[in-house]
Motif scaffolding. Structure first.
Motif, PDB file in Angstrom:
ATOM      1  N   LEU A  78       0.811  -1.219   0.000  1.00  0.00           N
ATOM      2  CA  LEU A  78       0.000   0.000   0.000  1.00  0.00           C
ATOM      3  C   LEU A  78       0.841   1.265   0.000  1.00  0.00           C
ATOM      4  O   LEU A  78       0.354   2.339  -0.364  1.00  0.00           O
ATOM      5  N   GLY A  79       2.085   1.146   0.424  1.00  0.00           N
ATOM      6  CA  GLY A  79       2.970   2.312   0.404  1.00  0.00           C
ATOM      7  C   GLY A  79       2.449   3.448   1.258  1.00  0.00           C
ATOM      8  O   GLY A  79       2.078   3.272   2.415  1.00  0.00           O
ATOM      9  N   ARG A  80       2.399   4.640   0.686  1.00  0.00           N
ATOM     10  CA  ARG A  80       2.019   5.838   1.441  1.00  0.00           C
ATOM     11  C   ARG A  80       0.571   5.809   1.914  1.00  0.00           C
ATOM     12  O   ARG A  80       0.201   6.574   2.812  1.00  0.00           O
ATOM     13  N   ASP A  81      -0.262   4.982   1.306  1.00  0.00           N
ATOM     14  CA  ASP A  81      -1.667   4.911   1.717  1.00  0.00           C
ATOM     15  C   ASP A  81      -1.862   4.170   3.038  1.00  0.00           C
ATOM     16  O   ASP A  81      -2.906   4.301   3.685  1.00  0.00           O
ATOM     17  N   PHE A  82      -0.879   3.395   3.447  1.00  0.00           N
ATOM     18  CA  PHE A  82      -1.020   2.535   4.624  1.00  0.00           C
ATOM     19  C   PHE A  82      -1.282   3.370   5.873  1.00  0.00           C
ATOM     20  O   PHE A  82      -0.632   4.377   6.120  1.00  0.00           O
ATOM     21  N   SER A 129      -7.476 -13.419  18.222  1.00  0.00           N
ATOM     22  CA  SER A 129      -6.750 -12.540  17.290  1.00  0.00           C
ATOM     23  C   SER A 129      -7.005 -12.971  15.854  1.00  0.00           C
ATOM     24  O   SER A 129      -6.115 -12.948  15.007  1.00  0.00           O
ATOM     25  N   ASP A 130      -8.238 -13.385  15.573  1.00  0.00           N
ATOM     26  CA  ASP A 130      -8.557 -13.937  14.264  1.00  0.00           C
ATOM     27  C   ASP A 130      -9.149 -12.910  13.311  1.00  0.00           C
ATOM     28  O   ASP A 130      -9.619 -13.266  12.239  1.00  0.00           O
ATOM     29  N   ARG A 131      -9.135 -11.632  13.702  1.00  0.00           N
ATOM     30  CA  ARG A 131      -9.666 -10.597  12.811  1.00  0.00           C
ATOM     31  C   ARG A 131      -8.590  -9.537  12.599  1.00  0.00           C
ATOM     32  O   ARG A 131      -8.365  -8.684  13.449  1.00  0.00           O
ATOM     33  N   LEU A 132      -7.910  -9.630  11.474  1.00  0.00           N
ATOM     34  CA  LEU A 132      -6.903  -8.646  11.103  1.00  0.00           C
ATOM     35  C   LEU A 132      -7.567  -7.535  10.300  1.00  0.00           C
ATOM     36  O   LEU A 132      -8.241  -7.799   9.309  1.00  0.00           O
ATOM     37  N   THR A 133      -7.373  -6.310  10.745  1.00  0.00           N
ATOM     38  CA  THR A 133      -7.872  -5.145  10.030  1.00  0.00           C
ATOM     39  C   THR A 133      -6.695  -4.324   9.535  1.00  0.00           C
ATOM     40  O   THR A 133      -5.743  -4.094  10.284  1.00  0.00           O
ATOM     41  N   VAL A 134      -6.753  -3.889   8.299  1.00  0.00           N
ATOM     42  CA  VAL A 134      -5.721  -3.046   7.712  1.00  0.00           C
ATOM     43  C   VAL A 134      -6.386  -1.762   7.219  1.00  0.00           C
ATOM     44  O   VAL A 134      -7.390  -1.812   6.500  1.00  0.00           O
ATOM     45  N   ALA A 135      -5.848  -0.624   7.636  1.00  0.00           N
ATOM     46  CA  ALA A 135      -6.415   0.675   7.286  1.00  0.00           C
ATOM     47  C   ALA A 135      -5.646   1.306   6.129  1.00  0.00           C
ATOM     48  O   ALA A 135      -4.426   1.170   6.026  1.00  0.00           O
ATOM     49  N   ALA A 149      -9.398   2.585  -3.223  1.00  0.00           N
ATOM     50  CA  ALA A 149      -9.002   1.636  -4.261  1.00  0.00           C
ATOM     51  C   ALA A 149      -8.186   0.471  -3.704  1.00  0.00           C
ATOM     52  O   ALA A 149      -7.998  -0.538  -4.382  1.00  0.00           O
ATOM     53  N   ASP A 150      -7.703   0.605  -2.469  1.00  0.00           N
ATOM     54  CA  ASP A 150      -6.895  -0.462  -1.860  1.00  0.00           C
ATOM     55  C   ASP A 150      -7.740  -1.550  -1.217  1.00  0.00           C
ATOM     56  O   ASP A 150      -7.207  -2.587  -0.811  1.00  0.00           O
ATOM     57  N   VAL A 151      -9.039  -1.334  -1.091  1.00  0.00           N
ATOM     58  CA  VAL A 151      -9.891  -2.251  -0.336  1.00  0.00           C
ATOM     59  C   VAL A 151      -9.839  -3.666  -0.907  1.00  0.00           C
ATOM     60  O   VAL A 151      -9.690  -4.649  -0.166  1.00  0.00           O
ATOM     61  N   ASP A 152      -9.968  -3.800  -2.215  1.00  0.00           N
ATOM     62  CA  ASP A 152      -9.967  -5.136  -2.823  1.00  0.00           C
ATOM     63  C   ASP A 152      -8.660  -5.871  -2.557  1.00  0.00           C
ATOM     64  O   ASP A 152      -8.663  -7.074  -2.275  1.00  0.00           O
TER      65      ASP A 152
END
Length: 448
Positions: free
Chosen positions: A85-89, A99-105, A110-113
């Motif tokens: 994701l680079g700078r969008d991360f 701990s079975d639900r990893l969320t990434v912001a 456009a990064d969702v998929d």
């Protein structure tokens, strides 16, 4: 239900990790690469640590093991997505009893998929990690010239996508934010009456005495060339201070110490003492120093209250003690009491840091901060003693078959190395060791 679900999540994360490697520049090798859980040796978690997780996190032993495996895979997946994701991360965290639900912001819809294809939940937020980290750095600098007694703790809170300042007076937050020239829209104030302080006069995993007076605890045994010793908290002693063991036998001397600013130190011991890869005797084995992500389980060993566990709440926090502000510490929900300072924080078999200070106690609960271990290793050129590690003074594999990767080096996320004619980027902060060459551990390195 929890057993079946966590196994499925762990398998899904492992599969997703393999797909990400293939899709982002990874390459197949003749020998099968180790999974994240295998790399971090989560199966080696000791009985005492598992028992503390059962008590403090409401798990049975199988669930505790599954949680550690899930967290290992989630950390690797988050590292790959940070790179992709680079700078969008904008950060990542785990939730759930297992701990079975990893969320990434991300800041880009456009990064969702891409995030969901990796097996993680995606959330779109307004501020990148870089923006929030820069704002916190400005507060860190301003705090050196500002009274922060009423604003003792601040940190980037990844799930809320904000810079949190804990304070007993909101007017003090406004003054600090103004002095730091930070956009107030980035800041969330949490009312708190806590007064963190260093945990002096302590024993930790193994007690030691400073100048035949105050007590602290050994954090993690280390080596520096042929010299053996241990990492501990900086507030325990100053360079030149002598130490004796719990048996009052002469032990060593503080070689370097920083407090406040950071809370780190190391002691070189005499020939009567031998560095071992254990915490609290032989019951807890240390296999490495890979940093656990926000939301992960973490346990602490201290001689006053024994083993206690909780979760990693925030990385790179700052906290003001009466002696001054320290930055770069990790905030946790683990309880601690005087007598626990300097002791070992560990997640699974991975060393995390040494107990610094906090508030509350192990009856009513509280918050405890630890000084991360990797900066101590890096700043002082130390090598963590690990199970299966080389003898003191042996630097390990220098990077054969050619390249810049070297065992004993502390690598931060995003660092690049060469190995075997290929270039790799680091996914998770850790100290390299023999057996963790980049092609062998896709949980830690990605080919680019």
């Amino acid at each position: 239900m929890l057993h079946r679900r966590t196994r499925a999540v762990c398998a899904a994360l492992t599969t997703s990790a393999a797909l990400i490697v293939a899709g982002l520049g990874g390459s197949a090798s003749a020998a099968p690469a180790l999974s994240a859980a295998e790399t971090l040796r989560t199966a080696d978690a000791p009985p005492a640590l598992l028992a503390a997780m059962q008590r403090d996190l409401g798990l049975d032993r199988a669930q505790a093991r599954e949680r550690l495996a899930n967290e290992a895979e989630a950390g690797a997946t988050a590292g790959r997505l940070r790179l992709a994701l680079g700078r969008d991360f904008a950060g990542a965290w785990v939730r759930g009893a297992a701990s079975d639900r990893l969320t990434v912001a991300t800041t880009d819809p456009a990064d969702v998929d891409r995030i969901e294809a990796a097996g993680a939940r995606a959330t779109v937020v307004p501020h990148t990690s870089a923006v929030l980290d820069a704002a916190k750095a400005r507060i860190d600098r301003a705090a050196k010239h500002h009274d922060t007694a009423a604003t003792p703790v601040w940190y980037v809170d990844v799930p809320s996508n904000s810079l949190v300042v804990e304070a007993s007076r909101r007017s003090a937050v406004r003054a600090l934010v103004k002095a730091a020239k930070v956009d107030a829209a980035l800041v969330r104030v949490v009312d708190s009456a806590e007064r963190p302080r260093p945990l002096y006069d302590l024993r930790g995993g193994d007690a030691y005495y400073i100048d035949n007076s105050s007590r602290c605890s050994i954090g993690f045994p280390v080596t520096r060339g042929t010299q053996q010793g241990f990492a501990t908290a900086g507030h325990c002693g100053r360079a030149g201070s002598s130490t004796t063991g719990s048996n009052r036998v002469a032990q060593g001397t503080f070689q370097a110490s920083v407090f406040p600013g950071n809370d780190m130190a190391w002691v070189a011991t005499n020939s009567s003492w031998t560095a071992t890869p254990y915490v609290n005797g032989s019951s807890v084995q240390v296999a490495g120093s890979t940093q656990a992500p926000v939301g992960s389980s973490v346990c602490r060993s201290g001689s006053t209250t024994g083993w206690h566990c909780g979760t990693v709440q925030q990385l790179n926090s700052s906290v003001t003690y009466p002696e001054g502000t320290i930055s770069g510490v990790t905030r946790t929900s683990v309880c601690a009491e005087p007598g626990d300072s300097g002791g070992s924080f560990i997640s699974g078999s991975q060393a995390q840091g040494v107990t610094s200070g906090g508030s509350g106690n192990c009856t009513s609960g509280g918050t405890t901060f630890f000084q991360p271990l990797n900066p101590i290793l890096q700043n002082y050129g130390l090598t963590l003693r690990t199970t299966g590690g080389s003898d003191p003074g042996d630097p390990g594999d220098p990077g054969d078959p050619g390249g810049t990767w070297a065992a004993g080096t502390v690598y931060q996320a995003g660092a690049t190395v060469t190995y075997g004619g290929a270039t790799y980027r680091c996914l998770q902060a850790h100290q390299a060791q023999s057996g963790w060459e980049p092609p062998n551990v896709p949980a830690l390195w990605q080919r680019v």
